[in-house]
Scaffold this active site. Structure first.
Site, short mmCIF file in Angstrom:
data_model
loop_
_atom_site.label_atom_id
_atom_site.label_comp_id
_atom_site.label_asym_id
_atom_site.label_seq_id
_atom_site.Cartn_x
_atom_site.Cartn_y
_atom_site.Cartn_z
N ARG A 48 0.85 -1.20 0.00
CA ARG A 48 0.00 0.00 0.00
C ARG A 48 0.88 1.25 0.00
O ARG A 48 2.09 1.18 0.21
CB ARG A 48 -0.90 0.02 1.24
CG ARG A 48 -1.90 -1.11 1.26
CD ARG A 48 -2.81 -1.07 2.47
NE ARG A 48 -2.18 -1.55 3.68
CZ ARG A 48 -2.10 -0.86 4.81
NH1 ARG A 48 -2.61 0.35 4.88
NH2 ARG A 48 -1.51 -1.37 5.88
N VAL A 93 8.35 -7.58 9.36
CA VAL A 93 9.70 -7.05 9.58
C VAL A 93 10.05 -6.94 11.06
O VAL A 93 11.23 -6.89 11.42
CB VAL A 93 9.91 -5.68 8.89
CG1 VAL A 93 9.72 -5.76 7.39
CG2 VAL A 93 9.02 -4.60 9.50
N TYR A 115 7.24 6.84 17.80
CA TYR A 115 7.52 6.92 16.35
C TYR A 115 8.77 7.80 16.10
O TYR A 115 9.63 7.45 15.28
CB TYR A 115 6.28 7.51 15.68
CG TYR A 115 6.27 7.55 14.18
CD1 TYR A 115 6.06 6.39 13.42
CD2 TYR A 115 6.42 8.76 13.50
CE1 TYR A 115 6.00 6.45 12.03
CE2 TYR A 115 6.37 8.82 12.12
CZ TYR A 115 6.15 7.67 11.39
OH TYR A 115 6.10 7.73 10.02
N ILE A 148 2.07 12.73 3.72
CA ILE A 148 1.83 12.14 2.41
C ILE A 148 0.45 11.45 2.45
O ILE A 148 0.11 10.80 3.44
CB ILE A 148 2.94 11.10 2.07
CG1 ILE A 148 4.35 11.71 2.25
CG2 ILE A 148 2.73 10.54 0.67
CD1 ILE A 148 4.69 12.88 1.36
P1 NAP Z 1 0.61 2.72 4.99
O1 NAP Z 1 -0.19 3.26 3.86
O2 NAP Z 1 -0.02 2.55 6.33
O3 NAP Z 1 1.26 1.33 4.53
C1 NAP Z 1 2.10 0.65 5.43
C2 NAP Z 1 2.75 -0.51 4.72
O4 NAP Z 1 3.66 -1.13 5.64
C3 NAP Z 1 1.78 -1.58 4.29
O5 NAP Z 1 2.23 -2.13 3.07
C4 NAP Z 1 1.87 -2.61 5.41
O6 NAP Z 1 1.58 -3.96 5.02
C5 NAP Z 1 3.35 -2.50 5.75
N1 NAP Z 1 3.67 -2.99 7.09
C6 NAP Z 1 3.24 -2.50 8.28
N2 NAP Z 1 3.75 -3.23 9.29
C7 NAP Z 1 4.53 -4.18 8.71
C8 NAP Z 1 5.31 -5.25 9.21
N3 NAP Z 1 5.41 -5.47 10.55
N4 NAP Z 1 5.96 -6.05 8.34
C9 NAP Z 1 5.88 -5.84 7.00
N5 NAP Z 1 5.14 -4.85 6.46
C10 NAP Z 1 4.48 -4.03 7.32
O7 NAP Z 1 1.89 3.64 5.25
P2 NAP Z 1 2.61 4.74 4.33
O8 NAP Z 1 2.00 6.05 4.63
O9 NAP Z 1 2.73 4.26 2.94
O10 NAP Z 1 4.05 4.76 5.04
C11 NAP Z 1 5.18 4.12 4.50
C12 NAP Z 1 6.41 4.56 5.28
O11 NAP Z 1 6.53 5.98 5.20
C13 NAP Z 1 6.35 4.22 6.77
O12 NAP Z 1 7.62 3.85 7.22
C14 NAP Z 1 5.93 5.52 7.40
O13 NAP Z 1 6.35 5.60 8.74
C15 NAP Z 1 6.64 6.51 6.51
N6 NAP Z 1 6.06 7.84 6.51
C16 NAP Z 1 4.81 8.08 6.06
C17 NAP Z 1 4.30 9.37 6.07
C18 NAP Z 1 2.94 9.70 5.57
O14 NAP Z 1 2.52 10.88 5.69
N7 NAP Z 1 2.18 8.78 4.99
C19 NAP Z 1 5.07 10.42 6.59
C20 NAP Z 1 6.35 10.13 7.05
C21 NAP Z 1 6.83 8.85 7.00
P3 NAP Z 1 0.05 -4.54 5.06
O15 NAP Z 1 -0.65 -3.92 3.87
O16 NAP Z 1 0.22 -6.02 4.92
O17 NAP Z 1 -0.54 -4.09 6.36
#
Ligand code: NAP
Length: 249
Positions: A19, A68, A161, A194
């Protein structure tokens, strides 16, 4: 992508690629000619949707489920992958899998602290450590860690976090110095807000007033930055933390 004569198929492992940002990164790296390994935790259906989008670029991809946060399970999945793919090599790893469990520290449950640390910080170690040796032997590799604005400045309600992402930033800088002579770069990308499932519960209309660009970012914009860091053109950039946040300081 390393130019050499071993003719091994080049793979890019993206954790949490079912995702959001991880999905966009997997699709973008496929566009560069990498076969993405699409890691996910539980959401197999979403991972298949990523794979379908990868195939639209004309590349193949593979799904690889593991948690992970679970060291032995991650090690076993990656070791098995390497044993069953002697003609393949993981040249790029993007440590993207992450979770949030926000709350003031005063009331924070132990599980909210440890789950966030295990996934975001320990996950970086569990995934990267088994893949390092081959990168060092081949004298080429790209390690890109998705961190956060919170890990740079600390945001209230995110002690867990911020600690996890701040830990990954420090580890990025330390590892970069360990492996620089071997052609392996290690960088971090720090997004602000994001538009993904992770930020779906936030009040975008209010928050965007604090963002100079006046909007949330899109996963594709983060993927474009990651793609540059994954390219050969970025070979002299290492140990860096690059913000992508619409101008928040
Ligand atoms: P997201 O839409 O919630 O997607 C999270 C992804 O991580 C999913 O594919 C989920 O897999 C996977 N995941 C969660 N726990 C896991 C585990 N224990 N083992 C393997 N996979 C796992 O998040 P996102 O917004 O794309 O965020 C991606 C990264 O960017 C993260 O590290 C987040 O902290 C960072 N980030 C995001 C933002 C933002 O605004 N969105 C800002 C700063 C940093 P499943 O689909 O199987 O649950």
């Amino acid at each position: 992508m390393k130019k050499d004569t071993d003719n091994r198929k080049r793979y890019a492992l993206v954790t949490g690629a079912s995702r959001g940002i991880g999905r966009a990164i997997a699709i973008r790296l496929a566009g560069m000619g990498y076969c993405p390994i699409i890691n996910y935790h539980t959401n197999e259906e979403a991972a298949h949707q990523t794979l379908a989008s990868v195939r639209q670029t004309g590349m193949e991809g593979e799904l690889l489920a593991f948690d992970v946060a679970d060291g032995p399970a991650t090690n076993s999945a990656l070791t098995t992958w390497m044993e069953t793919h002697p003609d393949g090599v993981i040249e790029v790893v993007v440590n993207n899998a992450g979770i949030r469990r926000d709350g003031l520290m005063l009331w924070m449950a132990d599980s909210d602290w440890y789950d966030v640390l295990r996934t975001n910080l320990d996950g970086f170690f569990h995934v990267t450590q088994p893949l390092l040796k081959e990168m060092l032997v081949r004298k080429y590799g790209r390690i890109i860690n998705i961190v956060s604005l919170s890990g740079i400045k600390g945001l209230p309600g995110q002690t867990n976090y911020a600690a996890a992402k701040g830990g990954v930033i420090a580890a990025t800088r330390a590892l970069a110095q360990e492996v620089a002579k071997k052609g392996v770069t290690v960088n971090a990308v720090a997004p602000g807000f994001i538009r993904t499932d992770m930020t779906g519960d936030l009040d975008e209309a209010t928050l965007r007033k604090s963002i100079p660009a006046g909007r949330f970012g899109e996963p594709q914009e983060v993927a474009d930055l990651v793609a540059f860091l994954a390219s050969e053109n970025a070979s002299y950039i290492t140990g860096e933390v690059i913000s992508i946040n619409g101008g928040i300081y």
